[in-house]
Every structure is written in structure tokens, then in C-alpha cells.
Write a protein that holds these residues in place. Structure first.
Motif, PDB file in Angstrom:
ATOM      1  N   THR A  64       0.743  -1.054  -0.170  1.00 42.04           N
ATOM      2  CA  THR A  64       0.148   0.060  -0.149  1.00 42.04           C
ATOM      3  C   THR A  64       0.896   1.217  -0.094  1.00 42.04           C
ATOM      4  O   THR A  64       0.818   2.561   0.005  1.00 42.04           O
ATOM      5  CB  THR A  64      -0.684   0.372   0.948  1.00 42.04           C
ATOM      6  N   ALA A 147      -1.462   4.409   1.684  1.00 44.54           N
ATOM      7  CA  ALA A 147      -3.337   4.071   2.219  1.00 44.54           C
ATOM      8  C   ALA A 147      -3.506   4.700   3.113  1.00 44.54           C
ATOM      9  O   ALA A 147      -2.519   5.040   4.137  1.00 44.54           O
ATOM     10  CB  ALA A 147      -3.561   2.359   1.745  1.00 44.54           C
ATOM     11  N   PRO A 148      -4.425   5.361   3.042  1.00 45.83           N
ATOM     12  CA  PRO A 148      -5.688   5.237   2.158  1.00 45.83           C
ATOM     13  C   PRO A 148      -5.835   6.151   0.889  1.00 45.83           C
ATOM     14  O   PRO A 148      -6.704   6.082   0.383  1.00 45.83           O
ATOM     15  CB  PRO A 148      -7.299   5.680   2.894  1.00 45.83           C
ATOM     16  N   THR A 150      -3.595   6.188  -1.435  1.00 42.60           N
ATOM     17  CA  THR A 150      -3.548   5.723  -3.022  1.00 42.60           C
ATOM     18  C   THR A 150      -4.603   5.553  -3.120  1.00 42.60           C
ATOM     19  O   THR A 150      -4.742   5.813  -5.239  1.00 42.60           O
ATOM     20  CB  THR A 150      -2.611   3.701  -2.389  1.00 42.60           C
ATOM     21  N   PHE A 151      -5.839   4.552  -2.476  1.00 47.79           N
ATOM     22  CA  PHE A 151      -7.316   4.448  -3.076  1.00 47.79           C
ATOM     23  C   PHE A 151      -7.564   5.508  -3.275  1.00 47.79           C
ATOM     24  O   PHE A 151      -8.628   6.100  -4.656  1.00 47.79           O
ATOM     25  CB  PHE A 151      -8.002   3.503  -2.269  1.00 47.79           C
ATOM     26  N   ALA A 230     -10.675  -1.964  -2.860  1.00 47.63           N
ATOM     27  CA  ALA A 230      -9.574  -1.512  -1.766  1.00 47.63           C
ATOM     28  C   ALA A 230      -9.881  -2.196  -0.312  1.00 47.63           C
ATOM     29  O   ALA A 230      -8.526  -2.124  -0.019  1.00 47.63           O
ATOM     30  CB  ALA A 230     -10.004   0.216  -1.471  1.00 47.63           C
ATOM     31  N   GLU A 234      -6.629  -3.658   1.392  1.00 51.17           N
ATOM     32  CA  GLU A 234      -6.340  -3.812   3.263  1.00 51.17           C
ATOM     33  C   GLU A 234      -6.419  -4.941   3.661  1.00 51.17           C
ATOM     34  O   GLU A 234      -5.210  -4.859   4.931  1.00 51.17           O
ATOM     35  CB  GLU A 234      -7.505  -2.646   3.597  1.00 51.17           C
TER      36      GLU A 234
END
Length: 302
Positions: A64, A147-148, A150-151, A230, A234
Motif C-alpha cells: 500500500t 493508503a488510504p 493510494t485508493f 480497496a 487493505e
């Protein structure tokens, strides 16, 4: 905070935009006592005085932490790979001294792409600015995200893509639990209790009976819509219970641990970046004392 309350702890959380400012706050003003951050901030904490120690693993963040491309960056990527250089006019926006930077540079190395940090890198202290730099401001083609974020970026920017992550680039990125060394020496039982509360949370997330509830809590925590894809990513992050933590920190016949081996990769990166002037030995700063206290206490180990 429920597990901390169970253990009689009056705990509060403090959030920081990235690990660099977090370490600075601990070292300069004792703003927190025990905390989690990526591998690079952990190592920064080792190098400070009074310093920090790594006392556990939050999770494996390799998948991530990523090199992400805007739509323009995606269009340019084949040419970048072919020329094997970022070249003039290609900009990457980075949160400095972060796991994101480590992952992004590991990705460039993975593709044998050369770059000049002075010409190709733009630095900003927060992830929001990284995302804005690749979208609204349009000053960068690529960025280092975790993350988060990235998403959030890929799902809300048409044609944006994750180009590569730590797993792709064979760059282990563990998150580390840290303690201010002075605090730990004065309050070892308290630190062990904090670890125990946190490990109860890990065990909860690992228990399939609580999977749906954990997803609900994760969606609420992120405070913005997150896709099922996503969520799936995770929940593939490796998490470690107390036995696995101790195994990762156990010294082998050559005097190194698995966790120390992972951290050494980031130490080497930070030396190349001149973030560190000398190489700290990970085994000196990885302290399994508090994890052993948890394991050896029936109540804390629950």
C-alpha cells in the motif's frame, strides 16, 4: 480505545500528516509516548537524541506504499520505461523521509529508471499536497502515496494508476511501533499494557468472526467512500500476533533478525539519500523486551 480502557489505560490518539513530523514532535516536545509509523520514520527516531526504539510491527505496508501516476503520467510511462530515465520535465511529488519516498525510489530502481532528485522531485510534507500536485495543480506526473491516499487518488482521478508498490519492487515496508526510550525505561509496565491493548486490536482484525464488523469500522475510520476493491487490498496486509512478532524480532545465528533485515533495506536507502550520516544497527534499536512482557503475562496475552 476500548481495549486500552479494559487494561486501565487513559489513552488518547494524536494524528500527524506523516512520520517525519511525528518523530520530531516526540523528540522535541514529548508530544506522545508510544506510536506507530512507517519504517523510515522509525529509523529517523533511532538517530535522534533522546531517541526512540522500535518495539513491535504494526503491519506489512509494502503493498500500500506506491508510485502512483496521474493520467498524464500513465500516458508518459511507456516512454519513461523505454528511455530508462525520468528526464527533463518529468516531475514526481514526494513526502520526504517517508515510506512513500522509499517505495517510489525502489520502484524506479526496479524498472532501472534513472533520475535526478534535484530536477525530478518536488517535496511536500503532506499526502494531501501530493494528491493535489498530481491533480488540481498539475505540477507533477507521479507521486509517492500510501493508503488510504493510494485508493482515494486512483479512484477519484480518471485514468490514474498505481504503477508499482513496495511488494512489486521487492522492498519490504514494515510499519513499526515506537516508544520514547526515556518513557519506556521509566514506565516499562505501562508500555507493555499499551502493546497488549494494541495486540488485542490485531487479534480482533485477524478473527474471521469479526470480519464484517472490522470492515464497517474501517469504512467509518477513513471518512470518505472506499471501494470494495480497496477494502480487499487493505485486508491482505499481513498482521502479526504476539508470537509472530517475537519470531520476527528473534536473533538468528548470524546476529540479525528478520525484522532487522527488513529495516536494513531502509537504512541503506536513507544513507544513499544522506538522510543519515552513519548507519545505525537495527538490532540495537529493535527492542523485544516489552513484547516479551506481554507474552509472559497471561492477562496481557489474552
Amino acid at each position: 480505545l476500548g481495549y486500552f480502557n479494559e487494561l486501565g489505560l487513559d489513552a488518547s490518539f494524536v494524528a500527524y500528516p506523516s512520520g517525519g513530523p511525528q518523530v520530531k514532535a516526540a523528540v522535541e516536545s514529548n508530544a506522545w509516548d508510544v506510536g506507530g509509523a512507517g519504517v523510515v520514520p522509525n529509523i529517523l527516531g533511532w538517530s535522534k537524541s533522546p531517541g526512540l526504539e522500535t518495539i513491535g510491527i504494526t503491519n506489512d505496508e509494502s503493498a500500500t506504499n506506491a508510485l502512483v501516476a496521474s493520467a498524464d503520467g500513465v500516458a508518459r510511462w511507456s516512454k519513461v520505461k523505454e528511455s530508462q530515465t525520468l528526464g527533463e520535465g518529468v516531475q514526481m511529488i514526494i513526502t520526504p523521509n517517508s515510506t512513500g519516498q522509499f517505495a517510489a525510489e525502489a520502484c524506479l530502481k526496479h524498472f532501472n529508471i534513472t533520475y535526478n532528485p534535484d530536477e525530478n522531485f518536488l517535496y511536500t510534507p503532506g499526502q494531501s499536497a501530493v494528491m493535489a500536485g498530481m491533480s488540481d495543480l498539475g505540477v507533477a506526473n507521479y507521486g509517492s502515496l500510501w493508503a488510504p491516499n493510494t485508493f482515494n487518488f486512483v479512484e477519484n482521478n480518471d485514468k490514474a494508476q498505481v504503477i508499482c508498490n513496495g511488494t512489486t519492487a521487492d522492498a519490504p515496508i514494515p510499519g513499526g511501533m515506537m516508544v520514547r526510550k526515556e518513557f519506556g525505561e521509566k514506565q516499562p509496565k505501562l508500555v507493555a499494557k499499551v502493546l497488549a491493548g494494541w495486540l488485542r486490536g490485531i487479534n480482533y482484525m485477524l478473527d474471521p468472526d469479526y470480519h464484517d464488523d472490522t470492515i464497517m469500522r474501517l469504512r467509518k475510520f477513513y471518512a470518505f467512500p472506499i471501494s470494495d476493491r480497496a477494502i480487499e487490498i487493505e485486508f491482505k496486509r499481513p498482521l502479526y500476533d504476539v508470537k509472530q512478532q517475537l519470531k520476527m524480532m528473534e536473533l538468528r545465528s548470524d546476529g540479525t533478525s528478520k525484522l532487522g533485515e527488513w529495516f536494513q533495506r531502509s537504512v541503506d536507502f536513507m544513507l544513499r539519500q544522506r538522510t543519515l550520516s552513519s548507519a545505525p544497527d537495527p538490532e540495537v534499536y529493535i527492542n523485544d523486551k516489552y513484547m516479551k512482557m506481554v507474552y509472559e503475562d497471561d492477562y496481557l496475552r489474552e
